[in-house]
Design a protein around this motif. Sequence first.
Motif, PDB file in Angstrom:
ATOM      1  N   ILE A  10      -2.247  14.869   6.980  1.00 21.47           N
ATOM      2  CA  ILE A  10      -2.139  13.438   6.989  1.00 21.47           C
ATOM      3  C   ILE A  10      -3.042  12.823   6.022  1.00 21.47           C
ATOM      4  CG2 ILE A  10      -2.905  11.303   8.393  1.00 21.47           C
ATOM      5  CD1 ILE A  10      -0.196  12.544   9.737  1.00 21.47           C
ATOM      6  N   LEU A  11      -3.977  12.961   5.785  1.00 21.13           N
ATOM      7  CA  LEU A  11      -4.810  12.661   4.672  1.00 21.13           C
ATOM      8  C   LEU A  11      -4.124  12.830   3.389  1.00 21.13           C
ATOM      9  CD1 LEU A  11      -8.153  13.377   6.000  1.00 21.13           C
ATOM     10  CD2 LEU A  11      -7.297  11.322   6.133  1.00 21.13           C
ATOM     11  N   ARG A  12      -3.824  14.041   2.994  1.00 22.85           N
ATOM     12  CA  ARG A  12      -3.091  14.300   1.803  1.00 22.85           C
ATOM     13  C   ARG A  12      -1.830  13.277   1.651  1.00 22.85           C
ATOM     14  NH1 ARG A  12      -4.643  19.191   2.941  1.00 22.85           N
ATOM     15  NH2 ARG A  12      -2.769  19.902   3.840  1.00 22.85           N
ATOM     16  N   LYS A  13      -1.217  13.205   2.550  1.00 21.62           N
ATOM     17  CA  LYS A  13       0.222  12.690   2.538  1.00 21.62           C
ATOM     18  C   LYS A  13      -0.321  11.021   2.379  1.00 21.62           C
ATOM     19  CE  LYS A  13       3.957  11.042   5.425  1.00 21.62           C
ATOM     20  NZ  LYS A  13       4.321  11.327   6.829  1.00 21.62           N
ATOM     21  N   ALA A  16      -3.557   9.781  -1.895  1.00 21.20           N
ATOM     22  CA  ALA A  16      -3.381  10.453  -2.868  1.00 21.20           C
ATOM     23  C   ALA A  16      -4.199  10.099  -4.085  1.00 21.20           C
ATOM     24  CB  ALA A  16      -2.117  11.196  -3.314  1.00 21.20           C
ATOM     25  N   PRO A  17      -5.031  10.824  -5.057  1.00 21.25           N
ATOM     26  CA  PRO A  17      -5.597  12.015  -4.691  1.00 21.25           C
ATOM     27  C   PRO A  17      -6.969  11.883  -4.026  1.00 21.25           C
ATOM     28  CG  PRO A  17      -6.091  11.330  -6.685  1.00 21.25           C
ATOM     29  CD  PRO A  17      -5.329  10.262  -6.360  1.00 21.25           C
ATOM     30  N   PRO A  35      -9.660   7.594  -3.296  1.00 16.18           N
ATOM     31  CA  PRO A  35     -10.033   6.760  -4.582  1.00 16.18           C
ATOM     32  C   PRO A  35     -10.715   5.387  -4.238  1.00 16.18           C
ATOM     33  CG  PRO A  35      -7.787   7.595  -4.315  1.00 16.18           C
ATOM     34  CD  PRO A  35      -8.522   7.996  -3.133  1.00 16.18           C
ATOM     35  N   ALA A  36     -10.700   4.694  -3.095  1.00 16.98           N
ATOM     36  CA  ALA A  36     -11.369   3.512  -2.851  1.00 16.98           C
ATOM     37  C   ALA A  36     -12.980   4.076  -2.264  1.00 16.98           C
ATOM     38  CB  ALA A  36     -10.904   2.812  -1.842  1.00 16.98           C
ATOM     39  N   ASN A  37     -13.564   5.139  -2.606  1.00 13.99           N
ATOM     40  CA  ASN A  37     -14.796   5.599  -2.243  1.00 13.99           C
ATOM     41  C   ASN A  37     -15.420   5.921  -0.943  1.00 13.99           C
ATOM     42  OD1 ASN A  37     -15.568   5.579  -4.935  1.00 13.99           O
ATOM     43  ND2 ASN A  37     -16.023   3.551  -4.879  1.00 13.99           N
ATOM     44  N   GLN A  38     -14.100   6.056   0.068  1.00 17.47           N
ATOM     45  CA  GLN A  38     -14.148   6.085   1.494  1.00 17.47           C
ATOM     46  C   GLN A  38     -14.377   7.677   1.638  1.00 17.47           C
ATOM     47  OE1 GLN A  38     -12.338   3.448   4.282  1.00 17.47           O
ATOM     48  NE2 GLN A  38     -10.869   3.576   2.571  1.00 17.47           N
TER      49      GLN A  38
END
Length: 163
Positions: A10-13, A16-17, A35-38
């Motif tokens: 789910i997280l990869r879908k 990304a990346p 990518p948003a630093n979470q």
Amino acid sequence: MAGVEWTYAILRKAIAPCQKHWVDPVTQYPVMMTPANQLVGAHAAVKNYRKAYPEDYGRIVGKSGKTERLAWESHHIVEGQDLKFLRSMGVDIPDYEVCPAVLIPPEAHRNRVSRTLPRGKDRLLADLDSYAEAYNHIGNYCGGGSKAIKEELMSICRAIIIV
């Protein structure tokens, strides 16, 4: 029942990346940096990450001078009662401890997300608009930008709720 592989699929879908940021020595599950630093991952791994780095995620110290609890919290991106409802409808959702979670500060968790989402035993499933409203209030807690943070969390919600 789906396992932890489901969570990371789910997280990869949805985002990304994602980069592997840390691997939980207890569960062997990774915590990923978006990518948003979470910081996202299986709930158990996110909780253990927070415990491994208390100097970074704050401590709540009691009158005795001992740490009572850590300030930042592992938040299920889709609430537990919604995961339970999806399971009751036949959706293959993993155990609560391995469902997708994000590490957020307590004011974002309690004062923004938890207060916005509908609660109560009589509601069936929070709709995507409810999650969008909740995540609209989360703010720029990690420096990735409020809009990007909300978009990542909503992408994960959609990947889970729209099956």
